[in-house]
Design an enzyme around this catalytic site. Structure first.
Site, PDB file in Angstrom:
ATOM      1  N   LYS A  67     -34.328   3.403 -79.972  1.00 12.33           N
ATOM      2  CA  LYS A  67     -35.578   4.076 -79.616  1.00 12.33           C
ATOM      3  C   LYS A  67     -35.419   5.006 -78.417  1.00 12.33           C
ATOM      4  O   LYS A  67     -35.936   6.113 -78.415  1.00 12.33           O
ATOM      5  CB  LYS A  67     -36.568   2.944 -79.405  1.00 12.33           C
ATOM      6  CG  LYS A  67     -37.651   3.061 -78.444  1.00 12.33           C
ATOM      7  CD  LYS A  67     -38.496   1.788 -78.470  1.00 12.33           C
ATOM      8  CE  LYS A  67     -37.882   0.627 -77.721  1.00 12.33           C
ATOM      9  NZ  LYS A  67     -37.728   0.862 -76.291  1.00 12.33           N
TER      10      LYS A  67
ATOM     11  N   ARG B  46     -46.131  -1.705 -74.587  1.00 15.61           N
ATOM     12  CA  ARG B  46     -45.338  -2.807 -75.118  1.00 15.61           C
ATOM     13  C   ARG B  46     -46.201  -4.033 -75.378  1.00 15.61           C
ATOM     14  O   ARG B  46     -45.695  -5.058 -75.821  1.00 15.61           O
ATOM     15  CB  ARG B  46     -44.279  -3.166 -74.101  1.00 15.61           C
ATOM     16  CG  ARG B  46     -42.831  -3.014 -74.601  1.00 15.61           C
ATOM     17  CD  ARG B  46     -41.968  -3.418 -73.448  1.00 15.61           C
ATOM     18  NE  ARG B  46     -40.572  -3.521 -73.644  1.00 15.61           N
ATOM     19  CZ  ARG B  46     -39.686  -2.583 -73.314  1.00 15.61           C
ATOM     20  NH1 ARG B  46     -40.083  -1.408 -72.925  1.00 15.61           N
ATOM     21  NH2 ARG B  46     -38.410  -2.844 -73.411  1.00 15.61           N
TER      22      ARG B  46
ATOM     23  N   ARG C  85     -23.007  -3.654 -76.127  1.00 17.49           N
ATOM     24  CA  ARG C  85     -23.179  -2.817 -74.925  1.00 17.49           C
ATOM     25  C   ARG C  85     -23.818  -3.600 -73.777  1.00 17.49           C
ATOM     26  O   ARG C  85     -24.554  -3.049 -72.972  1.00 17.49           O
ATOM     27  CB  ARG C  85     -24.009  -1.571 -75.281  1.00 17.49           C
ATOM     28  CG  ARG C  85     -25.401  -1.897 -75.739  1.00 17.49           C
ATOM     29  CD  ARG C  85     -26.182  -0.636 -76.039  1.00 17.49           C
ATOM     30  NE  ARG C  85     -27.596  -0.930 -76.044  1.00 17.49           N
ATOM     31  CZ  ARG C  85     -28.498  -0.284 -76.737  1.00 17.49           C
ATOM     32  NH1 ARG C  85     -28.153   0.719 -77.487  1.00 17.49           N
ATOM     33  NH2 ARG C  85     -29.763  -0.607 -76.679  1.00 17.49           N
TER      34      ARG C  85
ATOM     35  N   ARG D 295     -24.619  -5.213 -70.407  1.00 17.92           N
ATOM     36  CA  ARG D 295     -24.313  -4.854 -69.011  1.00 17.92           C
ATOM     37  C   ARG D 295     -23.888  -6.098 -68.249  1.00 17.92           C
ATOM     38  O   ARG D 295     -24.158  -7.220 -68.653  1.00 17.92           O
ATOM     39  CB  ARG D 295     -25.562  -4.245 -68.354  1.00 17.92           C
ATOM     40  CG  ARG D 295     -25.906  -2.865 -68.887  1.00 17.92           C
ATOM     41  CD  ARG D 295     -26.944  -2.229 -67.985  1.00 17.92           C
ATOM     42  NE  ARG D 295     -28.220  -2.903 -68.121  1.00 17.92           N
ATOM     43  CZ  ARG D 295     -29.205  -2.454 -68.894  1.00 17.92           C
ATOM     44  NH1 ARG D 295     -29.059  -1.367 -69.592  1.00 17.92           N
ATOM     45  NH2 ARG D 295     -30.341  -3.104 -68.962  1.00 17.92           N
TER      46      ARG D 295
ATOM     47  N   ARG E  20     -35.190 -11.088 -74.846  1.00 18.03           N
ATOM     48  CA  ARG E  20     -35.836  -9.768 -74.965  1.00 18.03           C
ATOM     49  C   ARG E  20     -36.313  -9.536 -76.395  1.00 18.03           C
ATOM     50  O   ARG E  20     -37.387  -9.005 -76.617  1.00 18.03           O
ATOM     51  CB  ARG E  20     -34.848  -8.644 -74.618  1.00 18.03           C
ATOM     52  CG  ARG E  20     -34.637  -8.479 -73.175  1.00 18.03           C
ATOM     53  CD  ARG E  20     -34.286  -7.039 -72.781  1.00 18.03           C
ATOM     54  NE  ARG E  20     -34.297  -7.012 -71.325  1.00 18.03           N
ATOM     55  CZ  ARG E  20     -33.224  -7.204 -70.570  1.00 18.03           C
ATOM     56  NH1 ARG E  20     -32.060  -7.342 -71.130  1.00 18.03           N
ATOM     57  NH2 ARG E  20     -33.330  -7.223 -69.270  1.00 18.03           N
TER      58      ARG E  20
HETATM   59  P1  AMP Z   1     -36.129  -0.952 -71.451  1.00 22.49           P
HETATM   60  O1  AMP Z   1     -35.322  -0.046 -70.600  1.00 22.49           O
HETATM   61  O2  AMP Z   1     -37.220  -0.251 -72.188  1.00 22.49           O
HETATM   62  O3  AMP Z   1     -35.293  -1.826 -72.321  1.00 22.49           O
HETATM   63  O4  AMP Z   1     -36.884  -1.952 -70.450  1.00 22.49           O
HETATM   64  C1  AMP Z   1     -36.170  -2.815 -69.604  1.00 22.49           C
HETATM   65  C2  AMP Z   1     -37.092  -3.905 -69.074  1.00 22.49           C
HETATM   66  O5  AMP Z   1     -38.156  -3.321 -68.325  1.00 22.49           O
HETATM   67  C3  AMP Z   1     -37.785  -4.729 -70.156  1.00 22.49           C
HETATM   68  O6  AMP Z   1     -36.977  -5.778 -70.612  1.00 22.49           O
HETATM   69  C4  AMP Z   1     -39.002  -5.218 -69.394  1.00 22.49           C
HETATM   70  O7  AMP Z   1     -38.662  -6.279 -68.516  1.00 22.49           O
HETATM   71  C5  AMP Z   1     -39.366  -4.030 -68.538  1.00 22.49           C
HETATM   72  N1  AMP Z   1     -40.320  -3.115 -69.211  1.00 22.49           N
HETATM   73  C6  AMP Z   1     -40.085  -1.855 -69.675  1.00 22.49           C
HETATM   74  N2  AMP Z   1     -41.190  -1.324 -70.196  1.00 22.49           N
HETATM   75  C7  AMP Z   1     -42.168  -2.266 -70.084  1.00 22.49           C
HETATM   76  C8  AMP Z   1     -43.533  -2.318 -70.462  1.00 22.49           C
HETATM   77  N3  AMP Z   1     -44.143  -1.294 -71.081  1.00 22.49           N
HETATM   78  N4  AMP Z   1     -44.215  -3.454 -70.180  1.00 22.49           N
HETATM   79  C9  AMP Z   1     -43.635  -4.482 -69.554  1.00 22.49           C
HETATM   80  N5  AMP Z   1     -42.345  -4.511 -69.195  1.00 22.49           N
HETATM   81  C10 AMP Z   1     -41.609  -3.409 -69.453  1.00 22.49           C
END
Ligand code: AMP
Length: 197
Positions: free
Chosen positions: A13, A88, A128, A130, A141
């Site tokens: 995405k 989300r 991948r 980290r 997740r």
């Molecule tokens: P991402 O880079 O989109 O995978 O986001 C990394 C982490 O940031 C996620 O696992 C959540 O802990 C937090 N996060 C990102 N976007 C949101 C959102 N819209 N609502 C709540 N937590 C978020």
């Protein structure tokens, strides 16, 4: 024009949202990036967000909304934006609708749902991983996605703006599919020929 990208972690995405935004010349706003930046800047909100992110949990809606709304209020996002990873949760989606209506933006024009099964995304995430992540956090997740984010698919379907895209294919193919699906919607701003970089 507001386009949101939803899908499980590891579905591609972020890559697709970035390409789509670039092809249209509109800001790509990724909530994960905003939260990581806040955390790197060591702001009070950032420090709080970090504890949730590390554990694979969602950052609480209020905190996330504060950070995303600040970004949407920047002048470059005033006409169009591609949102990646936000909303989300249903509460975030409702709040986004409220903010768009309040600020005269109308509504979400399209929700691109990049579909990929659990086994595929866990395999990709594993490849991948980290240094600060474990397989347990990655699985967490995904479970959080299924529980809290997957209901957004029905939410946007009911509003007639959902485009479901099979994410288990080559990046280029997925990009072309998204362009074609959105071109058919006649969004206020589309430059689908620019999708083929
Ligand atoms: P991402 O880079 O989109 O995978 O986001 C990394 C982490 O940031 C996620 O696992 C959540 O802990 C937090 N996060 C990102 N976007 C949101 C959102 N819209 N609502 C709540 N937590 C978020």
């Amino acid at each position: 024009m507001i386009v949101v990208f939803i899908g499980p972690p590891g579905a591609g995405k972020g890559t697709q949202a970035a390409r789509f935004a670039r092809s249209l010349g509109v800001p790509h706003i990724a909530s994960g990036d905003l939260l990581r930046a806040a955390s790197a800047q060591n702001t009070p909100l950032g420090r709080e967000a970090q504890t949730y992110m590390e554990a694979g949990h969602l950052v609480p809606d209020e905190l996330t909304l504060t950070i995303v709304e600040q970004r949407l209020a920047q002048p470059d996002a005033a006409i169009s934006a591609v949102l990646d990873g936000f909303p989300r949760t249903l509460q975030q989606a409702r709040r986004l609708d409220e903010v768009l209506a309040r600020d005269g933006w109308g509504q979400v024009d399209a929700a691109v749902y990049i579909e990929a099964p659990r086994t595929v995304v866990l395999e990709r995430m594993n490849a991948r991983r980290r240094a600060d992540e474990t397989a347990e956090v990655q699985a967490k997740r995904y479970d959080v996605y299924e529980r809290d984010t997957a209901p957004l698919v029905a939410y946007y379907q009911e509003r007639g703006v959902l485009a479901t895209i099979d994410g288990v294919r080559a990046v280029e193919t997925v990009t072309r599919d998204i362009a074609a699906a959105l071109a058919a919607r006649e969004l206020p701003l589309t430059a689908t020929t620019a999708m083929h970089e």
